[in-house]
Design a protein around this motif. Structure first.
Motif, mmCIF file in Angstrom:
data_model
loop_
_atom_site.group_PDB
_atom_site.id
_atom_site.type_symbol
_atom_site.label_atom_id
_atom_site.label_comp_id
_atom_site.label_asym_id
_atom_site.label_seq_id
_atom_site.Cartn_x
_atom_site.Cartn_y
_atom_site.Cartn_z
ATOM 1 N N ASP A 182 0.954 -1.183 -0.113
ATOM 2 C CA ASP A 182 -0.115 0.022 -0.060
ATOM 3 C C ASP A 182 0.911 1.237 -0.153
ATOM 4 O OD1 ASP A 182 -2.235 -1.479 0.074
ATOM 5 O OD2 ASP A 182 -2.648 -1.471 2.223
ATOM 6 N N GLY A 183 0.491 2.151 -0.711
ATOM 7 C CA GLY A 183 1.141 3.413 -0.816
ATOM 8 C C GLY A 183 2.272 3.469 -1.887
ATOM 9 N N SER A 184 2.442 2.394 -2.537
ATOM 10 C CA SER A 184 3.684 2.232 -3.561
ATOM 11 C C SER A 184 3.213 3.052 -4.828
ATOM 12 C CB SER A 184 3.901 0.984 -3.988
ATOM 13 O OG SER A 184 4.361 0.219 -2.829
ATOM 14 N N ASN A 185 4.196 3.680 -5.457
ATOM 15 C CA ASN A 185 4.012 4.595 -6.703
ATOM 16 C C ASN A 185 4.892 4.358 -7.723
ATOM 17 O OD1 ASN A 185 2.752 6.521 -8.429
ATOM 18 N ND2 ASN A 185 3.506 8.133 -7.246
ATOM 19 N N TYR A 186 4.922 3.426 -8.395
ATOM 20 C CA TYR A 186 5.916 3.144 -9.397
ATOM 21 C C TYR A 186 5.169 2.965 -10.694
ATOM 22 C CZ TYR A 186 8.787 1.429 -5.591
ATOM 23 O OH TYR A 186 9.363 1.431 -4.000
ATOM 24 N N THR A 187 6.337 3.751 -11.831
ATOM 25 C CA THR A 187 5.704 3.402 -13.128
ATOM 26 C C THR A 187 6.710 2.754 -13.972
ATOM 27 O OG1 THR A 187 4.659 5.657 -12.892
ATOM 28 C CG2 THR A 187 5.126 5.112 -15.046
ATOM 29 N N VAL A 188 6.260 1.736 -14.865
ATOM 30 C CA VAL A 188 6.834 1.216 -15.721
ATOM 31 C C VAL A 188 6.519 1.403 -17.245
ATOM 32 C CG1 VAL A 188 7.419 -1.340 -16.362
ATOM 33 C CG2 VAL A 188 7.198 -0.640 -14.070
ATOM 34 N N LEU A 189 7.317 1.622 -18.039
ATOM 35 C CA LEU A 189 7.253 1.876 -19.523
ATOM 36 C C LEU A 189 7.644 0.592 -20.121
ATOM 37 C CD1 LEU A 189 7.811 4.565 -21.954
ATOM 38 C CD2 LEU A 189 9.001 2.483 -22.397
ATOM 39 N N ILE A 190 6.773 0.066 -20.966
ATOM 40 C CA ILE A 190 6.721 -1.042 -21.940
ATOM 41 C C ILE A 190 6.935 -0.769 -23.280
ATOM 42 C CG2 ILE A 190 5.455 -3.410 -22.508
ATOM 43 C CD1 ILE A 190 3.802 -3.107 -20.286
ATOM 44 N N ALA A 191 8.060 -1.360 -23.958
ATOM 45 C CA ALA A 191 8.209 -1.224 -25.381
ATOM 46 C C ALA A 191 8.074 -2.839 -25.940
ATOM 47 C CB ALA A 191 9.464 -0.916 -25.776
ATOM 48 N N GLU A 192 6.930 -3.022 -26.659
ATOM 49 C CA GLU A 192 6.611 -4.328 -27.034
ATOM 50 C C GLU A 192 5.556 -4.217 -28.376
ATOM 51 O OE1 GLU A 192 6.384 -7.768 -28.248
ATOM 52 O OE2 GLU A 192 7.174 -7.802 -26.057
ATOM 53 N N ASP A 193 6.092 -4.895 -29.560
ATOM 54 C CA ASP A 193 5.264 -4.623 -30.779
ATOM 55 C C ASP A 193 4.260 -5.657 -30.860
ATOM 56 O OD1 ASP A 193 6.839 -6.613 -33.182
ATOM 57 O OD2 ASP A 193 7.319 -6.481 -30.958
ATOM 58 N N SER A 194 4.343 -6.631 -30.349
ATOM 59 C CA SER A 194 3.190 -7.809 -30.283
ATOM 60 C C SER A 194 2.289 -7.003 -29.486
ATOM 61 C CB SER A 194 3.689 -9.046 -29.913
ATOM 62 O OG SER A 194 2.625 -9.896 -29.675
ATOM 63 N N GLU A 195 0.835 -6.874 -30.020
ATOM 64 C CA GLU A 195 -0.203 -6.582 -29.240
ATOM 65 C C GLU A 195 -0.750 -7.355 -28.334
ATOM 66 O OE1 GLU A 195 -4.695 -4.436 -29.886
ATOM 67 O OE2 GLU A 195 -3.403 -5.257 -31.712
ATOM 68 N N VAL A 196 -0.514 -8.590 -28.626
ATOM 69 C CA VAL A 196 -1.227 -9.716 -27.722
ATOM 70 C C VAL A 196 -0.128 -9.799 -26.579
ATOM 71 C CG1 VAL A 196 -1.244 -12.177 -27.281
ATOM 72 C CG2 VAL A 196 -2.192 -11.161 -29.457
ATOM 73 N N ILE A 197 1.145 -9.801 -26.748
ATOM 74 C CA ILE A 197 2.099 -9.983 -25.500
ATOM 75 C C ILE A 197 2.181 -8.457 -24.800
ATOM 76 C CG2 ILE A 197 4.648 -10.180 -25.009
ATOM 77 C CD1 ILE A 197 4.812 -11.863 -27.207
ATOM 78 N N ARG A 198 2.061 -7.606 -25.571
ATOM 79 C CA ARG A 198 2.111 -6.084 -24.882
ATOM 80 C C ARG A 198 1.039 -5.837 -23.846
ATOM 81 N NH1 ARG A 198 2.322 -3.120 -29.198
ATOM 82 N NH2 ARG A 198 -0.175 -2.990 -29.619
ATOM 83 N N ASN A 199 -0.300 -6.339 -24.213
ATOM 84 C CA ASN A 199 -1.548 -6.605 -23.421
ATOM 85 C C ASN A 199 -1.260 -7.322 -22.393
ATOM 86 O OD1 ASN A 199 -2.820 -4.521 -25.130
ATOM 87 N ND2 ASN A 199 -3.957 -6.133 -26.227
ATOM 88 N N MET A 200 -0.711 -8.384 -22.487
ATOM 89 C CA MET A 200 -0.518 -9.302 -21.282
ATOM 90 C C MET A 200 0.305 -8.603 -20.159
ATOM 91 S SD MET A 200 -0.716 -13.266 -22.880
ATOM 92 C CE MET A 200 -0.967 -13.927 -21.240
ATOM 93 N N VAL A 201 1.528 -8.231 -20.610
ATOM 94 C CA VAL A 201 2.639 -7.386 -19.764
ATOM 95 C C VAL A 201 1.951 -6.346 -19.179
ATOM 96 C CG1 VAL A 201 4.747 -6.388 -19.560
ATOM 97 C CG2 VAL A 201 4.541 -8.303 -21.125
ATOM 98 N N HIS A 202 1.255 -5.683 -19.637
ATOM 99 C CA HIS A 202 0.315 -4.379 -19.274
ATOM 100 C C HIS A 202 -0.615 -4.978 -18.280
ATOM 101 C CE1 HIS A 202 -2.535 -0.967 -20.064
ATOM 102 N NE2 HIS A 202 -1.966 -0.962 -19.007
#
Length: 312
Positions: A178-198
């Motif tokens: 609780d209270g954590s505030n982290y941001t991750v940026l994903i670079a992935e061209d496969s829409e399927v994999i991109r959505n799963m990681v997201h």
């Protein structure tokens, strides 16, 4: 014909593709060849067509197995798999692919040559008419020498043949404290994999910025870095390697050369991560190199870097 041994320097945004073709029957009885290509790093060797053993209950498109250097390898009728019964089926070569310790022989009509190109020359599949990114086995289009070469997503084909190599989300990872505030940026061209990681990262509590290739990721990162803030603009970056316009090595090299971004951890997440090419990720400054499809390992690695302890 053995795999090319030319070692490309990481971070030049170049790749080598091997061009081959599948022939199609025309209504008048003639045939036409569709040029296809895959990254040379995924090709073990190219051999002449040889007899294979047919087994019961094989998946559609899989014709049988061959024994190559004491290893049984499934043989895929690539024309049937991609285009159905309209493919001519006059195959002369087998393109033996390998990644994630899985080998697959692709039946093809002819093999042309190896091309060295820039990822800038690879157009994303969204530029191809009638291609559905959810189901397509095409990762990009290369136009050269008057031909349109379709880049084939061998990973997607293999994941359909071996479910152990398919990526799945998991509820095994604890949510962020609780209270954590982290941001991750994903670079992935496969829409399927991109959505799963997201979805996996979002579900455990991360804020997620999603980009479709290395170029879009770099533009987003430099825009964030240009804002008037004293801390790094992002907490973690996760990148694939094979992407149109800008690959993951070049993205990582750019990040590690940027004064505001250099300390941001970069995690390469790709099926192309192997013992014989880890030096490439190291040479551009990647902090971690993880093999798909270990999604839980990806999340736990991020937790470990951020010093977040998992529940026992």
């Amino acid at each position: 014909m053995s795999q090319s041994r030319i070692l490309l320097e990481a971070g030049t945004n170049e790749l080598e593709i091997i061009e081959f073709a599948i022939r199609f029957k025309q209504p008048d009885g003639s045939t036409v060849a569709q040029p296809l290509g895959i990254n040379v790093t995924k090709v073990r060797e190219v051999i002449r067509m040889q007899p294979f053993t047919t087994l019961p209950d094989m998946m559609p498109g899989v014709c049988g197995m061959i024994s190559l250097r004491d290893q049984l390898i499934p043989v895929l009728d690539l024309g049937f798999y991609l285009y159905g019964p309209d493919a001519a089926g006059d195959y002369e070569r087998l393109v033996v692919t390998e990644f994630n310790n899985f080998r697959l022989a692709l039946m093809v009509s002819e093999v042309s040559r190896i091309h060295r190109i820039s990822w800038q020359a690879v157009e994303p599949p969204t530029s191809i008419r009638d291609v559905d990114p959810h189901h397509s086995t095409v990762i990009g289009l290369v136009t050269m020498e008057g031909k349109n070469i379709l880049m084939i997503d061998v990973e997607k084909i293999v994941a359909g043949l071996d479910t152990n190599l398919a990526m799945n989300s998991s509820d095994e990872v604890d949510a962020l404290p609780d209270g954590s505030n982290y941001t991750v940026l994903i670079a992935e061209d496969s829409e399927v994999i991109r959505n799963m990681v997201h979805h996996q990262l979002r579900d455990v509590g991360f804020d997620v910025i999603v980009t479709k290739d290395g170029q879009e990721a770099w533009e987003s990162l430099t825009e964030l870095a240009g804002r008037n803030t004293s801390s790094p603009p992002i907490d973690v970056i996760v990148t694939d390697l094979e992407m149109p316009r800008m690959d993951g090595y070049t993205l990582t090299k750019n990040i590690k050369s940027h004064p505001r971004l250099a300390k941001v951890p970069v995690l390469i997440f790709s099926s192309m991560v192997a013992s014989d090419n880890r030096h490439k990720g190291e040479s551009v400054g990647a902090d971690y190199q993880l093999t798909k499809p270990e999604l839980v390992n990806l999340v736990n690695t991020i937790y470990g870097h951020l010093g977040i302890r998992q529940a026992a």
